[in-house]
Design a protein around this motif. Structure first.
Motif, PDB file in Angstrom:
ATOM      1  N   TYR A 132       0.899  -1.038  -0.079  1.00  0.00           N
ATOM      2  CA  TYR A 132      -0.082   0.108   0.073  1.00  0.00           C
ATOM      3  C   TYR A 132       0.803   1.455   0.039  1.00  0.00           C
ATOM      4  CZ  TYR A 132      -3.092   3.661   1.340  1.00  0.00           C
ATOM      5  OH  TYR A 132      -3.767   4.880   1.310  1.00  0.00           O
ATOM      6  N   HIS A 133       0.536   2.264  -1.019  1.00  0.00           N
ATOM      7  CA  HIS A 133       1.421   3.567  -1.049  1.00  0.00           C
ATOM      8  C   HIS A 133       0.561   4.606  -0.273  1.00  0.00           C
ATOM      9  CE1 HIS A 133       3.122   7.161  -2.649  1.00  0.00           C
ATOM     10  NE2 HIS A 133       2.055   7.438  -3.353  1.00  0.00           N
ATOM     11  N   ASP A 134       1.209   5.037   0.715  1.00  0.00           N
ATOM     12  CA  ASP A 134       0.554   6.130   1.508  1.00  0.00           C
ATOM     13  C   ASP A 134       0.799   7.449   0.715  1.00  0.00           C
ATOM     14  OD1 ASP A 134      -0.478   5.403   4.169  1.00  0.00           O
ATOM     15  OD2 ASP A 134       1.637   4.557   4.111  1.00  0.00           O
ATOM     16  N   SER A 135      -0.243   7.833   0.014  1.00  0.00           N
ATOM     17  CA  SER A 135      -0.036   9.179  -0.922  1.00  0.00           C
ATOM     18  C   SER A 135       0.145  10.456   0.217  1.00  0.00           C
ATOM     19  CB  SER A 135      -1.328   9.541  -1.641  1.00  0.00           C
ATOM     20  OG  SER A 135      -2.350   9.866  -0.799  1.00  0.00           O
ATOM     21  N   CYS A 136       0.847  11.443  -0.375  1.00  0.00           N
ATOM     22  CA  CYS A 136       1.172  12.399   0.492  1.00  0.00           C
ATOM     23  C   CYS A 136      -0.028  13.261   1.113  1.00  0.00           C
ATOM     24  CB  CYS A 136       2.053  13.511  -0.153  1.00  0.00           C
ATOM     25  SG  CYS A 136       3.466  13.039  -0.620  1.00  0.00           S
ATOM     26  N   ALA A 137      -0.979  12.963   0.126  1.00  0.00           N
ATOM     27  CA  ALA A 137      -2.482  13.919   0.681  1.00  0.00           C
ATOM     28  C   ALA A 137      -3.120  13.026   1.905  1.00  0.00           C
ATOM     29  CB  ALA A 137      -3.481  14.133  -0.580  1.00  0.00           C
TER      30      ALA A 137
END
Length: 242
Positions: A133-138
């Motif tokens: 899972y990639h944590d987006s900056c937003a």
């Protein structure tokens, strides 16, 4: 619960299936979903590029497209963060001040809404493979979303979740950043994808289609054995087309 869905312009133009997946997921969670076809954009691209007058005009339309008491759900942490945080710069102490505050308190990113408001986390979804899972900056910094997507994905049958090394590092998209500083942006995408490949992931999953588009571009260019997929499409997989 009755909810209004906001389909970001990015999703509408490039990932329409993700919008349909969002509706299916919300309906399965017991929601009555309404879509206002007059909606367009939250104004974030213009805002990030420095065109604040244009962003205010677009944002004003967004505010008018929804009612003060509407619960708004969107498959984008980025758009949620724009409305919740940066509409303050556009509408504080204007005639739209009060309506803006109401809508800011009623807009939710999909995973946040499912877990924290509906307390619904199991859809009977199926996806075979290993994923990060990639944590987006937003999502991470503007919406404070971290555990919610992971909780949802942990309930997907056949899906093995592993943690992505250096996960809180930006993927390099950043909107117009990817255009203005393409070499740096591409290098950041390379790092993110290589970290996913290092843990033998088949999929990179996120709440933001813009991050996934950026990463998929690097993947396609280099013909790499990994795919990107939005969390809404994962949660609708295996039953959403039945």
């Amino acid at each position: 619960m009755k909810v209004e869905i906001f389909v970001p312009c990015f999703v509408d133009q490039l990932y329409p299936d993700t919008a349909f997946s969002t509706i299916r997921v919300l309906e399965k969670a017991g929601c009555e979903v309404n879509y206002n076809p007059n909606q367009t954009c939250c104004g974030q691209p213009a805002f990030n590029a420095g065109f604040w007058d244009d962003a205010k005009a677009i944002g004003s339309k967004f505010l008018n497209d929804f009612g003060d008491d509407d619960i708004i759900v969107t498959p984008s942490a980025s758009c949620t963060g724009m409305v919740r945080n940066y509409y303050n710069d556009l509408f504080t102490n204007t005639t739209a001040h009060n309506k803006c505050r109401s809508i800011q308190g009623n807009i939710y990113e999909l995973s946040d809404f499912l877990v924290n408001i509906l307390q619904f986390d199991s859809f009977g979804a199926e996806l075979e493979g290993r994923a990060v899972y990639h944590d987006s900056c937003a999502g991470l910094r503007e919406c404070k979303i971290k555990d919610e997507p992971r909780r949802l994905l942990s309930k997907v049958y056949g899906l093995e979740m592993v943690e992505l090394p250096h996960n809180e590092t930006c993927c390099g998209f950043g909107g117009t950043f990817a255009v203005k500083f393409d070499a740096i942006s591409s290098a950041m995408a390379q790092q993110k994808v290589e970290n996913a490949l290092a843990v033998e992931a088949d999929y990179i999953i996120s709440t933001d289609a813009s991050c996934l588009l950026h990463l998929q571009g690097y993947i396609d260019k280099n013909n790499l054995p990994i795919k990107t997929i939005h969390i809404a499409d994962v949660l609708a997989n295996g039953w959403g087309n039945v």
